[in-house]
Design a protein around this motif. Structure first.
Motif, mmCIF file in Angstrom:
data_model
loop_
_atom_site.group_PDB
_atom_site.id
_atom_site.type_symbol
_atom_site.label_atom_id
_atom_site.label_comp_id
_atom_site.label_asym_id
_atom_site.label_seq_id
_atom_site.Cartn_x
_atom_site.Cartn_y
_atom_site.Cartn_z
ATOM 1 N N ASP A 20 53.769 53.967 14.294
ATOM 2 C CA ASP A 20 52.901 53.868 15.473
ATOM 3 C C ASP A 20 53.373 52.751 16.390
ATOM 4 N N ARG A 58 48.524 61.816 11.113
ATOM 5 C CA ARG A 58 47.126 61.540 10.781
ATOM 6 C C ARG A 58 46.592 62.632 9.860
ATOM 7 N N THR A 59 45.798 62.242 8.873
ATOM 8 C CA THR A 59 45.176 63.204 7.973
ATOM 9 C C THR A 59 43.822 63.605 8.531
ATOM 10 N N LEU A 110 41.501 57.505 14.420
ATOM 11 C CA LEU A 110 42.756 58.104 13.958
ATOM 12 C C LEU A 110 43.674 58.484 15.114
ATOM 13 N N GLN A 138 48.072 67.104 7.902
ATOM 14 C CA GLN A 138 48.562 65.974 8.680
ATOM 15 C C GLN A 138 49.056 66.457 10.036
ATOM 16 N N PRO A 154 49.239 62.108 16.291
ATOM 17 C CA PRO A 154 48.153 61.551 17.108
ATOM 18 C C PRO A 154 48.063 62.295 18.434
#
Length: 762
Positions: free
Chosen positions: A522, A558-559, A578, A614, A617
């Protein structure tokens, strides 16, 4: 509001052909007719040149405010001079379909638009798209610096001249015609919405970054044949791009990262037009030389005049390495090393002629020797001409070269001093950058005999010189060996955020073993940019050691959490943390999920993903939100017993309430006479229905009227619940009898309240 319309003239505009507008422009052909403008090809009869004439629909030009704005914008466009912006030549007023309107004149461009190229089934190679993008960036940068935002950059606005140079058309004008439609984005034409930015979709303020986003979409379509985020309608098309990263693939080569940055959903994360152009130039270094773009003119008239190889080469601005062939034509560079020019030092023919030095007794008898004591006592450099040290700057290894010369001045001449003048040699202790120099004595012509005699008379001087030579040689060799054999160390540079290719190039000369790993980050979400290094920046690393570069594969995945049954506001907060987006895709009634909570959800564009999957973003989650239980119609409870009414309401999960009982002549005692709300009225689950139960008919007893006067009798009857039907006799008399429906009644007889009575008074 735009000219991006299908080619072909509106039948209503056919009569325009052959007309002369403003006494100067003869319309030759109607190219296209849109909601706001009619585009024509015309001839400027004054200058005898082809031009493009654009006539505004009269209904738009009715108001003076529009015409004033039109004039200001055309004047601004005429002042905007740039090779990649279509020149606006003038404007004027005319009549169209019998109504006054305005028009403007643009230079004629015979190469067709990028849209024309797509319509012919042609796509561009990445290097060709780069050329188009670079020219468009130059145009946008010029327009932006002039304070103009295009706002409607589509493939139809990217037009080629017959010279194959790209021009951007409708600068300043597209915004004028599109302003009204963009007040309500849903009304914008779908073919325009396909190239709109997220801020336009959200009705936010636009700036120069809007044009950069649109250009990235045009270039991606030029390469792939499809426009990212395009939907079947304007609403779906605009909604699809909000918060979304620009999809790019490895097939685009070095353009992928550039286009992704230009198409970021947030304007502040995008390039400016100038930065976009710079990034394209950098990307060109890894792409092949572009072929000529197959513009319309080239395909129709195959002429060498339309070929643009030279122009394309100049635009790509290829690396200067290819522009320096003279470097390979410099043979003196290979002949320069002085080490190869010193064979006389190694051959030392004078050394073998030294025996005369052994036969110097006659020299001892020469008077001049006795008269020159000063050189023996004061000159410490008498014996130094025996040493010749080659400058390390010319040595390919950096080692010290030592040679023994002749006793006379001829050694120096052989080393390059032909006239026996003073010779100075730099002795490099380590490398050329760390050299320390020692200057040899000046040897005067003809002085060789004197020094030979002096050295012979004092042999210890020669021994000292030889010893000094040996020690100096050993020291020099030791230093050189140390420098050659030691392990070099280099400081690790700060490469975080740098493109992988640039980073590898920066450390290429350090002799490290490079290991490249990939990971998501990130902190460095840009693909193919350095996330971190091991060791980190600032530390020293020996050559031969392993240097690990971690390159970004994009932001961390992200999950997706399970959202079903969760209140919408709480789910939104979780996804915000998230970096995911949640949009309400609809609402439904639910007997199980409370109002305002999520019934179901799916990932936009991929309904197969479930909780635990997953995603990147910015991924959008579409949620169906509960409206709570569906209201149910109130049942008809009339004439039911209380028990029956209660059961009917329980079945619908409704509550029963009992109101005040009522008299009823038709409903049996104990049954429902009325209800509130009435039957079929929607009632929320758990709501209440109030019922009123019958008390039977409302019966009253006939009163005793004996001896009463007429006024007294009327008062008594009204109080008892009766009414007067008729009177037989006189109102001055006394009560005789009463009857109901012809039957005489007696006191105490029961009748429904309100029954009419016939009276007899005499």
């Amino acid at each position: 509001m735009n000219d991006d319309i299908a080619d072909g003239a509106d039948p209503a505009t056919e009569p325009l052909e052959g007309l002369v507008v403003a006494g100067r422009y003869r319309i030759e052909h109607v190219v296209a007719s849109g909601a706001t403008t009619v585009i024509t090809e015309a001839t400027d009869t004054r200058d005898d040149i082809p031009v493009t004439l654009k006539v505004v629909r009269p209904e738009l030009a009715l108001h003076a405010s529009f015409r004033d704005d039109f004039r200001r914008r055309v004047d601004a466009a005429m002042a905007l001079a740039h090779p990649n912006i279509a020149r606006v030549l003038g404007w004027g007023q005319t009549r169209f379909e019998g109504e006054p309107t305005v028009f403007w004149v643009v230079e004629y461009l015979g190469g067709g638009s990028l849209r024309d190229l797509f319509d012919r089934g042609r796509l561009l190679q990445p290097s060709q798209a780069l050329v188009v993008g670079l020219e468009a960036c130059r145009a946008l940068d010029a327009g932006h610096r002039a304070g103009m935002v295009h706002t409607e950059l589509t493939p139809s606005k990217l037009v080629f001249g017959a010279d194959s140079r790209l021009r951007v058309v409708d600068f300043a004008m597209a915004e004028l015609f599109g302003a009204e439609a963009w007040k309500e984005p849903a009304t914008v034409a779908t073919h325009v919405a396909r190239y709109a930015s997220p801020e336009q979709a959200l009705s936010l303020e636009v700036d120069e970054k809007t044009d950069v986003y649109a250009l990235s979409l045009c270039l991606i379509e030029a390469i792939t044949g499809s426009v990212p985020f395009a939907g079947e309608s304007t609403v779906s098309t605009l909604a699809a791009r909000v918060g979304k990263l620009m999809p790019v693939t490895a097939d685009m080569g070095s353009l992928a990262a550039v286009l992704e940055r230009a198409g970021r959903p947030e304007p502040e994360d995008r390039w400016t037009a100038a930065e976009f152009g710079d990034a394209l130039v950098q990307a060109a270094e890894t792409l092949p030389r572009p072929e000529p773009i197959p513009i319309l003119a080239s395909s129709l008239f195959a002429t060498s005049l339309l070929q643009r190889r030279a122009n394309l080469d100049a635009l790509v601005e290829e690396p200067p390495v290819e522009e320096l062939p003279p470097v390979e034509e410099l043979p003196p560079v290979e002949e320069e090393p002085p080490v190869e020019e010193l064979p006389p030092v190694e051959e030392e023919p004078p050394v073998e002629e030294e025996p005369p030095v052994e036969e110097e007794p006659p020299v001892e008898e020469e008077p001049p020797v006795e008269e020159l004591p000063a050189p023996d006592a004061d000159d410490p450099h008498v014996d130094e001409p025996l040493v010749v040290v080659a400058d390390l700057a010319d040595s390919p290894t950096g080692a010290v070269e030592v040679a023994r010369g002749d006793d006379g001045a001829d050694d120096h001449a052989g080393a390059g001093d032909d006239d026996g003048a003073a010779v100075t040699t730099d002795v490099m202790a380590t490398t050329p950058a760390m050299a320390a120099t020692t200057q040899l004595d000046t040897v005067e012509p003809g002085a060789a005999g004197i020094y030979d005699a002096e050295r012979d008379s004092r042999p210890w001087g020669r021994y000292i010189a030889i010893g000094t030579l040996v020690v100096a040689g050993l020291v020099a060799l030791s230093i050189a060996g140390f420098l050659l054999l030691r392990t070099k160390s280099f400081e690790v540079p700060d490469l975080v955020g740098v493109d992988e290719a640039v980073a590898l190039n920066e450390v290429a000369g350090n002799g490290w073993v490079i290991e490249t790993n990939r990971e998501r980050s990130d902190e460095v979400p840009e693909v193919d940019h350095v996330v971190r290094t091991v060791p980190p920046a600032g530390e020293m690393l020996d050559e031969g050691d392993t240097f690990v570069i971690y390159v970004s594969d994009g932001p961390e995945l992200r999950t997706i959490p399970e959202l079903a049954g969760e209140p919408l506001t709480e789910a939104q907060a979780r996804l915000d943390e998230l970096g995911l987006s949640l949009v309400e895709a609809g609402s439904e009634f639910s007997e199980d999920v409370p109002a305002g909570s999520i019934i179901s959800w799916q990932v936009e564009g991929n309904a197969s993903l479930v909780a635990g999957a997953q995603v990147l973003p910015g991924t959008v989650i579409e949620a169906v939100v509960s409206q709570g239980p569906e209201p149910r119609p109130a049942p008809d409870l009339g004439n039911l017993t209380v028990e029956e009414a209660t059961a009917a309401l329980d079945a619908l999960q409704l509550e029963i309430a009992r109101g005040e009982d009522e008299f009823s002549s038709t409903i049996e005692v104990g049954r429902v006479v009325s209800q509130d709300p009435p039957p079929t009225t929607p009632v929320e689950r758990g709501g209440t229905v109030t019922v009123r139960i019958s008390k039977g008919p409302d019966l009253v007893a006939f009163p005793d009227l004996t001896g009463q006067t007429y006024p007294q009798a009327l008062e008594t009857l009204e109080a008892a619940g009766f009414t007067e039907n008729s009177l037989l006799g006189t109102t001055e008399g006394t009560f005789v009898s009463a009857s109901v429906d012809g039957t005489e009644v007696a006191p105490g007889d029961s009748f429904l309240r309100g029954t009419g009575v016939d009276l007899i008074f005499l």
